[in-house]
Design a protein around this motif. Structure first.
Motif, PDB file in Angstrom:
ATOM      1  N   VAL A 126     -11.710  -3.341  12.614  1.00  0.00           N
ATOM      2  CA  VAL A 126     -11.407  -4.474  11.841  1.00  0.00           C
ATOM      3  C   VAL A 126     -11.453  -4.550  10.804  1.00  0.00           C
ATOM      4  O   VAL A 126     -12.095  -3.986  10.121  1.00  0.00           O
ATOM      5  CB  VAL A 126     -12.385  -4.999  12.846  1.00  0.00           C
ATOM      6  N   HIS A 127     -10.092  -4.971  10.248  1.00  0.00           N
ATOM      7  CA  HIS A 127     -10.177  -4.574   8.829  1.00  0.00           C
ATOM      8  C   HIS A 127     -10.239  -5.973   8.150  1.00  0.00           C
ATOM      9  O   HIS A 127      -9.813  -6.640   8.687  1.00  0.00           O
ATOM     10  CB  HIS A 127      -8.585  -4.095   8.086  1.00  0.00           C
ATOM     11  N   ALA A 128     -11.483  -6.407   7.227  1.00  0.00           N
ATOM     12  CA  ALA A 128     -11.687  -7.543   7.177  1.00  0.00           C
ATOM     13  C   ALA A 128     -11.261  -7.493   5.415  1.00  0.00           C
ATOM     14  O   ALA A 128     -10.869  -6.367   4.557  1.00  0.00           O
ATOM     15  CB  ALA A 128     -13.088  -7.811   6.172  1.00  0.00           C
ATOM     16  N   VAL A 129      -9.819  -8.799   5.291  1.00  0.00           N
ATOM     17  CA  VAL A 129      -9.117  -8.583   4.023  1.00  0.00           C
ATOM     18  C   VAL A 129      -8.785  -9.806   3.523  1.00  0.00           C
ATOM     19  O   VAL A 129      -9.352 -10.258   3.728  1.00  0.00           O
ATOM     20  CB  VAL A 129      -7.679  -8.362   4.325  1.00  0.00           C
ATOM     21  N   ARG A 130      -8.339  -9.405   2.599  1.00  0.00           N
ATOM     22  CA  ARG A 130      -8.242 -10.614   1.144  1.00  0.00           C
ATOM     23  C   ARG A 130      -6.140 -10.636   0.876  1.00  0.00           C
ATOM     24  O   ARG A 130      -6.236  -9.729   0.697  1.00  0.00           O
ATOM     25  CB  ARG A 130      -8.636 -10.711   0.316  1.00  0.00           C
ATOM     26  N   ILE A 131      -5.748 -11.920   1.558  1.00  0.00           N
ATOM     27  CA  ILE A 131      -4.511 -12.128   1.105  1.00  0.00           C
ATOM     28  C   ILE A 131      -4.541 -12.213  -0.587  1.00  0.00           C
ATOM     29  O   ILE A 131      -4.646 -13.204  -1.143  1.00  0.00           O
ATOM     30  CB  ILE A 131      -3.299 -12.811   2.129  1.00  0.00           C
ATOM     31  N   VAL A 132      -3.548 -11.410  -1.494  1.00  0.00           N
ATOM     32  CA  VAL A 132      -3.619 -11.257  -2.738  1.00  0.00           C
ATOM     33  C   VAL A 132      -2.524 -11.929  -2.869  1.00  0.00           C
ATOM     34  O   VAL A 132      -2.407 -12.674  -3.560  1.00  0.00           O
ATOM     35  CB  VAL A 132      -3.345  -9.653  -3.051  1.00  0.00           C
ATOM     36  N   ASP A 133      -1.599 -11.726  -1.760  1.00  0.00           N
ATOM     37  CA  ASP A 133       0.120 -12.376  -2.585  1.00  0.00           C
ATOM     38  C   ASP A 133       1.091 -12.620  -0.663  1.00  0.00           C
ATOM     39  O   ASP A 133       0.869 -11.322   0.245  1.00  0.00           O
ATOM     40  CB  ASP A 133       0.926 -11.563  -3.568  1.00  0.00           C
ATOM     41  N   GLY A 134       1.461 -13.782  -0.676  1.00  0.00           N
ATOM     42  CA  GLY A 134       2.880 -13.754   0.228  1.00  0.00           C
ATOM     43  C   GLY A 134       2.301 -13.908   1.661  1.00  0.00           C
ATOM     44  O   GLY A 134       0.627 -14.655   1.595  1.00  0.00           O
ATOM     45  N   GLU A 135       2.332 -13.761   2.870  1.00  0.00           N
ATOM     46  CA  GLU A 135       2.290 -14.473   3.982  1.00  0.00           C
ATOM     47  C   GLU A 135       2.481 -13.764   5.291  1.00  0.00           C
ATOM     48  O   GLU A 135       3.218 -11.997   4.505  1.00  0.00           O
ATOM     49  CB  GLU A 135       3.129 -15.691   4.444  1.00  0.00           C
ATOM     50  N   VAL A 136       1.466 -13.461   6.232  1.00  0.00           N
ATOM     51  CA  VAL A 136       0.965 -11.867   7.160  1.00  0.00           C
ATOM     52  C   VAL A 136       1.812 -13.340   8.472  1.00  0.00           C
ATOM     53  O   VAL A 136       1.458 -13.476   8.087  1.00  0.00           O
ATOM     54  CB  VAL A 136       0.685 -10.941   6.899  1.00  0.00           C
ATOM     55  N   ARG A 137       2.595 -12.265   9.577  1.00  0.00           N
ATOM     56  CA  ARG A 137       1.985 -12.280  10.504  1.00  0.00           C
ATOM     57  C   ARG A 137       1.454 -11.545  11.498  1.00  0.00           C
ATOM     58  O   ARG A 137       2.237 -10.114  11.471  1.00  0.00           O
ATOM     59  CB  ARG A 137       3.249 -13.074  10.779  1.00  0.00           C
ATOM     60  N   PRO A 138       1.356 -11.875  13.087  1.00  0.00           N
ATOM     61  CA  PRO A 138       1.644 -10.771  14.010  1.00  0.00           C
ATOM     62  C   PRO A 138       2.554  -9.922  14.596  1.00  0.00           C
ATOM     63  O   PRO A 138       3.958 -11.095  13.772  1.00  0.00           O
ATOM     64  CB  PRO A 138       0.257 -11.436  15.175  1.00  0.00           C
ATOM     65  N   GLY A 139       2.803  -8.825  14.513  1.00  0.00           N
ATOM     66  CA  GLY A 139       3.851  -8.250  15.065  1.00  0.00           C
ATOM     67  C   GLY A 139       4.329  -7.798  13.887  1.00  0.00           C
ATOM     68  O   GLY A 139       5.857  -7.093  13.393  1.00  0.00           O
ATOM     69  N   ASP A 140       4.354  -8.072  11.994  1.00  0.00           N
ATOM     70  CA  ASP A 140       4.736  -7.809  10.617  1.00  0.00           C
ATOM     71  C   ASP A 140       4.658  -6.332  10.440  1.00  0.00           C
ATOM     72  O   ASP A 140       2.990  -5.140  11.083  1.00  0.00           O
ATOM     73  CB  ASP A 140       4.624  -8.227   9.455  1.00  0.00           C
ATOM     74  N   GLU A 141       5.395  -5.044  10.193  1.00  0.00           N
ATOM     75  CA  GLU A 141       5.317  -3.967   9.569  1.00  0.00           C
ATOM     76  C   GLU A 141       4.628  -3.744   8.806  1.00  0.00           C
ATOM     77  O   GLU A 141       4.711  -4.834   8.124  1.00  0.00           O
ATOM     78  CB  GLU A 141       6.987  -3.051   9.810  1.00  0.00           C
ATOM     79  N   ALA A 142       3.888  -2.736   8.759  1.00  0.00           N
ATOM     80  CA  ALA A 142       2.666  -1.690   7.878  1.00  0.00           C
ATOM     81  C   ALA A 142       2.462  -0.777   6.916  1.00  0.00           C
ATOM     82  O   ALA A 142       3.012   0.266   8.384  1.00  0.00           O
ATOM     83  CB  ALA A 142       1.690  -2.808   7.734  1.00  0.00           C
ATOM     84  N   GLU A 143       2.196  -0.500   6.014  1.00  0.00           N
ATOM     85  CA  GLU A 143       1.783   0.561   5.472  1.00  0.00           C
ATOM     86  C   GLU A 143       0.650   0.273   4.797  1.00  0.00           C
ATOM     87  O   GLU A 143       0.241  -0.187   4.028  1.00  0.00           O
ATOM     88  CB  GLU A 143       2.662   0.756   3.739  1.00  0.00           C
ATOM     89  N   ALA A 144      -0.146   1.969   5.775  1.00  0.00           N
ATOM     90  CA  ALA A 144      -1.461   1.188   5.119  1.00  0.00           C
ATOM     91  C   ALA A 144      -2.705   1.745   4.178  1.00  0.00           C
ATOM     92  O   ALA A 144      -1.525   3.857   4.953  1.00  0.00           O
ATOM     93  CB  ALA A 144      -2.701   1.468   6.578  1.00  0.00           C
ATOM     94  N   VAL A 145      -3.283   1.949   3.505  1.00  0.00           N
ATOM     95  CA  VAL A 145      -3.116   2.744   2.359  1.00  0.00           C
ATOM     96  C   VAL A 145      -4.712   2.933   2.100  1.00  0.00           C
ATOM     97  O   VAL A 145      -5.334   1.700   1.136  1.00  0.00           O
ATOM     98  CB  VAL A 145      -2.446   3.018   1.294  1.00  0.00           C
ATOM     99  N   VAL A 146      -5.469   3.797   1.505  1.00  0.00           N
ATOM    100  CA  VAL A 146      -7.109   3.455   1.855  1.00  0.00           C
ATOM    101  C   VAL A 146      -6.993   4.617   0.814  1.00  0.00           C
ATOM    102  O   VAL A 146      -6.720   5.067   0.192  1.00  0.00           O
ATOM    103  CB  VAL A 146      -7.364   5.139   2.961  1.00  0.00           C
TER     104      VAL A 146
END
Length: 825
Positions: free
Chosen positions: A533-553
């Motif tokens: 489970v990733h605790a996040v803050r949306i910095v910019d834009g809008e996100v929905r379930p199903g969106d493709e993503a690139e995750a970078v540590v």
């Protein structure tokens, strides 16, 4: 038959019947549902539940066990013990009732030579099959009794495997009690061996007879437990377990220390005290040898209670000198050959019991003064509130309060005491339940996500980035359809390179980018069943379930955390090397560039500099860091350390750092030891009884701290106008001179105040029944004002009254003092 022969006869009998001999597991179990290892089957629990496959379907062991549920019966009966060795044979879905019964009968009658006419059997109420088998091997119906769940249905005392049982009892004769079989008198018809037909699963419940049976286990199993102490008492023809060769050397020593003989089983309080000190000495020695240290709760409290009970009974016998060190030393001398851990930890045992007994003597002195004061004020009953305060605040044992009150002809309101204890327990339970409420709701939400989308595919061991897809957005109310700039929530991905907090290591941070949004990952936490489970803050834009993503540590932060985690493993190894195996990890916090390590130890660690040197020297040698996977059994056989409270599956991940450290670990690590250093320990302190904490910095953070300390030393040297290596000595000289000067000033001030007090007293005015000084005194502090008033009324005949005032900064101070012989009102 001596105890060594009893053990070997048992092991040989079942080895010949294709049972694999399995070593005893430690008294500290890896199972977080258990406080202490309380049965031979504990280490085999995964096999009974079907969670793991055994390497061999049959096993036999001699298991160290600790049980304190019957602690008040120890010494009062001939058979109860808080520590015992359990001889057991086990079948994991192989043989069942017929073989277990027939082998038990054969071993008892042919190999141990027990009289068949004195063996009685109990079976569970509705277990006709077991009764029929017993009749076939030769036990007549009149010596078979059916008992209920309280007696003949066994479980661990926690949710898990359980099943009906059949017990073998031995008639010790009319000197031990009434006729009528085990159903009538458990002292006379003593239980020796319990055959458990492990076939059911227990759920949550309140008491032994109140838990639900959830269903059948994957297979029908056998779990037996034969108490070595009790069998030895029968075969050696002695009255109690304390008189067997397992404990008789310690009993003889207690008699020497008391200066009088053991009165035997005469029912007296002295007889009980001899047995309590003897039996508890063995439990204490074994618990400490396996890493338990005194504490205010948990297994540490079990140990502390045993030690205090032993000391109290020793004092009853007139043993006023320290007793725990000699009696536990006797245990080591008698049983160390069989159990080598006793000899290895003999020094630790002596140090721990000596320190604890010293501390308990102080508790006894303080509690006794308070108790005697309360007794002097009581009429006929000591209040439950007083007994509770003595118990809760001062650690004064309730049974000692009862004894003292009884000696003074008083009773104790035990009902009120019990009510206060229960109230305390309910409050703690209620607080815990409230805290758990939100957590339970969150877990249900996580279960729903796992059921719909499956577990997270964690790829972070090999990569710090991954292509992935958003599968769920979780806000404070549940699953959200969309999140936009400024929102703070939790995100679940199909694949993730982010390490979820666990094993003491903090969760990763970094960035998730979708075609329409940028998400800052501020923490990563485990959900359930492999969910990240990733605790996040949306910095910019809008996100929905199903969106493709690139995750970078955040790779730099991950590398700094890995340095700290590898350093933690080496620190753990070096602590155990310097202090002993008892200095085991009890908690940790692994962060970027720093670590916190909690470990078991009973005093400050003066060798902390040595530990730091060993850690850095070992890391500087650049040992390889090797990560490998194996079955849990293979890992433990290879000597991998498992940390208490951590949950491990059938297959585990092992981290080796050179030849110094081998631990089960799911965290991230450096590739070579030199990458983790240097390590700088910045603090070592106590965090509770028997627990210490080390805080340290690693890598560049340690170097920055070195630079900071060097700059401080340079600044100090410049102020003192000496080279840096001379700064400590010069500062010490200055401080000594300052202290000497301050002492001289204090003496001058005292002389000045004495003169002022004398002048003020000379102007006293007579008043009825004494004299009075009432003055305003300028330019004095509040402390000086009190000193003056006391000096005035102490002068002359001591019948004076002084009232002094001062004012400064818009505030007034007023002090009044009355002489010791004054009648002024």
């Amino acid at each position: 038959m001596r105890s060594s022969e009893i053990r070997s006869t048992f092991l040989d009998f079942f080895r010949e019947r294709d049972h694999r001999v399995v070593p005893s597991s430690p008294l500290i179990p890896p199972d977080p549902t258990l406080l202490l290892t309380n049965a031979g089957m504990n280490q085999f629990k995964p096999y009974f539940l079907g969670e793991a496959a055994p390497e061999h379907p049959r096993a036999v062991s001699v298991q160290k066990c600790a049980r304190t549920s019957d602690i008040e019966n120890v010494g009062r009966t001939t058979r109860h013990s808080t520590f015992f060795e359990m001889l057991g044979n086990f079948s994991f879905g192989d043989y069942f009732k017929a073989e277990a019964v027939s082998w038990a009968w054969e071993l008892f009658t042919r190999h141990y030579g027990l009289d068949p006419e004195r063996i009685w059997v109990t079976v569970y109420l509705d277990d006709s099959e077991a009764e029929d088998i017993w009749r076939r091997v030769g036990v007549p119906s009149e010596r078979i009794q059916r008992l209920g769940m309280e007696d003949n249905y066994w479980s661990m005392g926690t949710p898990g495997p359980c099943g009906p049982s059949s017990e073998l009892h031995y008639d010790r004769g009319p000197a031990f009690g009434r006729e009528g079989g085990p159903a009538v008198d458990g002292e006379r018809y003593q239980e020796l061996w319990n055959l458990v037909f492990m076939q059911n699963l227990r759920g949550e419940g309140i008491g032994k007879g109140d838990y639900p049976i959830l269903g059948e286990l994957p297979a029908k199993n056998i779990d037996t437990g034969l108490g070595l102490d009790r069998l030895a008492a029968v075969l050696q023809d002695v009255d109690t377990v304390c008189e067997t060769d397992l404990l008789s050397p310690t009993l003889r020593l207690v008699q020497e220390l008391a200066g009088r003989p053991y009165p035997g089983r005469d029912g007296s309080e002295d007889s009980m005290s001899f047995r309590v000190v003897t039996e508890h000495a063995r439990s204490i020695a074994f618990l400490i040898a396996d890493g338990v240290l005194p504490a205010r709760d948990g297994r540490g409290y079990v140990l502390r209670r045993l030690m205090r009970r032993a000391v109290r009974h020793a004092r009853r016998l007139g043993i006023d000198d320290p007793v725990l060190a000699p009696v536990t030393g006797s245990v080591v001398g008698n049983l160390g050959g069989t159990w080598p851990e006793l000899e290895r930890q003999s020094e630790l045992i002596e140090r721990v019991v000596t320190a604890e007994e010293d501390g308990f003597e102080r508790t006894l002195r303080q509690g006794t003064r308070l108790l005697e004061s309360a007794i002097s004020r009581a009429d006929s009953t000591l209040s439950g509130q007083t007994a509770f305060e003595l118990h809760d605040t001062y650690g004064f044992p309730i049974d000692l309060t009862l004894d003292a009150a009884r000696s003074a002809g008083l009773t104790v309101d035990e009902d009120a005491f019990a009510e206060l204890l229960e109230k305390q327990r309910r409050q703690a339970h209620r607080a815990g339940r409230d805290r758990k409420g939100d957590a339970v709701a969150r877990r249900d939400l996580y279960r729903r996500v796992v059921a719909e989308h499956g577990r997270t595919d964690f790829v972070g061991y090999s990569s710090t980035s991954a292509g992935t897809r958003v599968v769920a957005l979780l806000d404070g109310t549940g699953i959200a359809p969309v999140a936009s700039e400024g929102d703070e929530l939790e995100v679940v991905l199909t694949r993730s390179p982010f390490y979820a907090e666990g094993g003491g290591q903090v969760g990763d941070t970094g960035t998730i980018r979708t075609p329409g949004a940028v998400l800052e990952v501020v923490d990563t936490r485990p959900g359930i069943d492999g969910l990240h489970v990733h605790a996040v803050r949306i910095v910019d834009g809008e996100v929905r379930p199903g969106d493709e993503a690139e995750a970078v540590v955040d790779a730099d932060r991950r590398a700094a955390t890995a340095r700290s985690h590898s350093a933690t493993h080496v620190l753990h190894a070096m602590l155990r090397r310097v202090l002993g195996d008892h200095a085991a990890q009890r908690g940790s916090r692994v962060e970027p560039g720093r670590l916190r390590f909690d470990f078991a130890h009973f005093s400050a660690v003066p060798e902390i500099g040595t530990v730091q040197t060993l850690v850095n020297e070992y890391l500087a040698d650049d040992p390889d860091v090797r990560v490998w996977e194996a079955s849990r059994a293979d890992a433990e056989a290879a000597g991998a350390l498992a940390l208490f409270g951590e949950k491990y599956g059938d297959d585990v991940r092992i981290v080796d750092i050179g030849d110094a450290s081998r631990e089960l670990c799911g965290g991230t690590h450096v590739g070579h030891g030199s990458q983790a250093g240097p390590v700088h320990i910045v603090g070592e302190s106590s965090i509770g009884t028997g627990l210490r904490r080390i805080e340290a910095l690693t890598g560049p953070d340690a170097l920055r701290h070195f630079d900071h300390e060097r700059a401080l030393l340079a600044e100090l040297a410049a102020l003192l106008n000496v080279p840096p290596d001379q700064a400590p000595g010069r500062l010490r000289q200055r401080l000594d001179l300052l202290a000497e000067t301050q002492s001289e000033l204090d003496a001058l001030r005292r002389a000045e105040l004495d003169g002022l007090a004398e002048r003020l007293a000379s102007g006293a005015e007579p008043v009825p029944s004494g004299w009075l000084v009432a003055r305003q005194v300028d330019d004095v502090s509040a402390a000086d004002l009190r000193t003056l008033a006391s000096a005035i009324v102490s002068s002359g005949d001591g019948r004076g009254l002084a009232v002094l005032g001062t004012a400064s900064g818009g505030k007034a101070q007023l002090v009044a003092a009355v002489g010791p012989r004054s009648d002024v009102r």
